[in-house]
Design a protein around this motif. Structure first.
Motif, PDB file in Angstrom:
ATOM      1  N   LEU A  80       0.734  -1.490   0.049  1.00 10.03           N
ATOM      2  CA  LEU A  80       0.635   0.154   0.192  1.00 10.03           C
ATOM      3  C   LEU A  80       1.046   1.027   0.080  1.00 10.03           C
ATOM      4  N   ILE A  81       2.120   0.947   0.360  1.00 14.77           N
ATOM      5  CA  ILE A  81       2.275   2.319   0.743  1.00 14.77           C
ATOM      6  C   ILE A  81       3.619   2.295  -0.425  1.00 14.77           C
ATOM      7  N   GLY A  82       3.731   1.850  -1.285  1.00 12.71           N
ATOM      8  CA  GLY A  82       4.795   1.788  -2.056  1.00 12.71           C
ATOM      9  C   GLY A  82       3.591   1.409  -3.576  1.00 12.71           C
ATOM     10  N   HIS A  83       2.493   1.523  -3.543  1.00 16.23           N
ATOM     11  CA  HIS A  83       1.432   2.028  -3.869  1.00 16.23           C
ATOM     12  C   HIS A  83       1.487   4.184  -3.624  1.00 16.23           C
ATOM     13  N   ILE A  84       0.832   4.651  -2.355  1.00 18.37           N
ATOM     14  CA  ILE A  84       0.632   6.040  -1.847  1.00 18.37           C
ATOM     15  C   ILE A  84       2.070   6.928  -2.278  1.00 18.37           C
ATOM     16  N   VAL A  85       3.429   6.240  -2.839  1.00 20.47           N
ATOM     17  CA  VAL A  85       4.654   7.326  -2.678  1.00 20.47           C
ATOM     18  C   VAL A  85       4.669   7.598  -4.379  1.00 20.47           C
ATOM     19  N   PRO A  86       4.593   6.803  -5.030  1.00 19.52           N
ATOM     20  CA  PRO A  86       4.432   6.922  -6.294  1.00 19.52           C
ATOM     21  C   PRO A  86       3.359   7.644  -7.325  1.00 19.52           C
ATOM     22  N   THR A  87       2.438   7.097  -6.543  1.00 21.77           N
ATOM     23  CA  THR A  87       0.907   7.556  -7.179  1.00 21.77           C
ATOM     24  C   THR A  87       0.441   8.516  -6.866  1.00 21.77           C
ATOM     25  N   HIS A  88       0.813   9.449  -5.294  1.00 22.48           N
ATOM     26  CA  HIS A  88       0.094   9.848  -4.756  1.00 22.48           C
ATOM     27  C   HIS A  88       1.161  11.193  -4.593  1.00 22.48           C
ATOM     28  N   HIS A  89       2.152  10.522  -4.400  1.00 23.40           N
ATOM     29  CA  HIS A  89       3.436  12.029  -3.335  1.00 23.40           C
ATOM     30  C   HIS A  89       3.809  12.067  -4.954  1.00 23.40           C
ATOM     31  N   ASP A  90       4.647  11.574  -5.453  1.00 19.45           N
ATOM     32  CA  ASP A  90       4.912  12.125  -6.527  1.00 19.45           C
ATOM     33  C   ASP A  90       4.346  12.485  -7.712  1.00 19.45           C
ATOM     34  N   TYR A  91       2.702  12.377  -7.680  1.00 23.93           N
ATOM     35  CA  TYR A  91       1.828  13.604  -7.910  1.00 23.93           C
ATOM     36  C   TYR A  91       1.732  14.094  -7.628  1.00 23.93           C
TER      37      TYR A  91
END
Length: 238
Positions: A80-91
């Motif tokens: 889940l964290i591996g999804h949040i960072v590139p999907t939402h943080h990087d956005y």
């Protein structure tokens, strides 16, 4: 799930992602306010519960194969964290500077005729200033601790319990939610004025997408990551 007035907003969104845009259009906060029942949220927003329930009943089911947020309740926390960072943080790191450039142009060209843009600029500046340090704290403090905890590695943190950084993150999420609500109100739900140019339209489209992404981002953390991290810590300490 057949929703009723006791169903929590967060539960509805997890089960039926198509409710997110519906709630956004109604001004119902399903991310920071996901713990509230539908009835409570409607009462707070001055909405007729019968009309909201009727609207929910008309929503089309997602296409076959559309992933549900519910799937993240079964994935590992590391995934889940591996999804949040590139999907939402990087956005956010990409999009905030782009929107700042558009906002500067729109304020320069339309500010005299649209005094509301001054407050729009203040809200955006506050979001920008709050969000980037928030991402860093999650990536450097909270997320690594959760991943270590999932591996069974306890201790070694200055804050003692995962509850402490989660509380801080959720308070900051609440502040972002307040700013987004005011931004939506000021922009008439991101409606470009009749005299708005293409840059004005691009700005408001971008701000609306920013709101949508932040709502989903915060939902993943408040409604899934944080409760599961709390439960994991409790289980490890039992």
């Amino acid at each position: 799930m057949t929703p009723d007035l006791q169903t929590k907003l967060g539960e509805l969104v997890l089960e039926r992602p198509e409710t997110m845009r519906y709630f956004e259009g109604l001004g119902l906060d399903y991310c920071c306010g996901g713990h509230r029942s539908l009835g409570e949220a409607c009462a707070s927003a001055g909405l007729q519960t019968e009309a909201v329930l009727a609207g929910l009943a008309t929503l089309e089911d997602p296409a076959a194969g559309t992933p549900s947020l519910q799937a993240w309740t079964q994935a590992t926390l590391a995934a889940l964290i591996g999804h949040i960072v590139p999907t939402h943080h990087d956005y956010l790191r990409r999009e905030l500077p782009r929107l700042k450039g558009l906002l500067d142009k729109v304020q320069a060209a339309h500010g005299p005729r649209h005094p509301e843009l001054e407050r729009v600029g203040e809200i955006f500046a506050a979001l920008y200033a709050d969000l980037l340090p928030h991402l860093m704290k999650e990536e450097q403090i909270l997320f690594p601790f959760i991943i270590r905890m999932e591996r069974g590695e306890m201790g070694g943190a200055c804050f003692g319990s995962v509850q402490s950084p989660i509380r801080v993150m959720e308070v900051e999420h609440e502040a972002v939610g307040v700013l987004l609500a005011e931004l939506r109100q000021l922009t008439w739900a991101y409606t470009t004025p009749a005299d708005g140019c293409a840059t004005f339209r691009a700005l408001y489209l971008g701000l609306e997408e920013l709101e949508r992404d932040l709502h989903l981002h915060i939902t993943l953390e408040n409604q899934i990551l944080h409760p599961r991290a709390r439960a994991l810590e409790a289980a490890l300490q039992a």
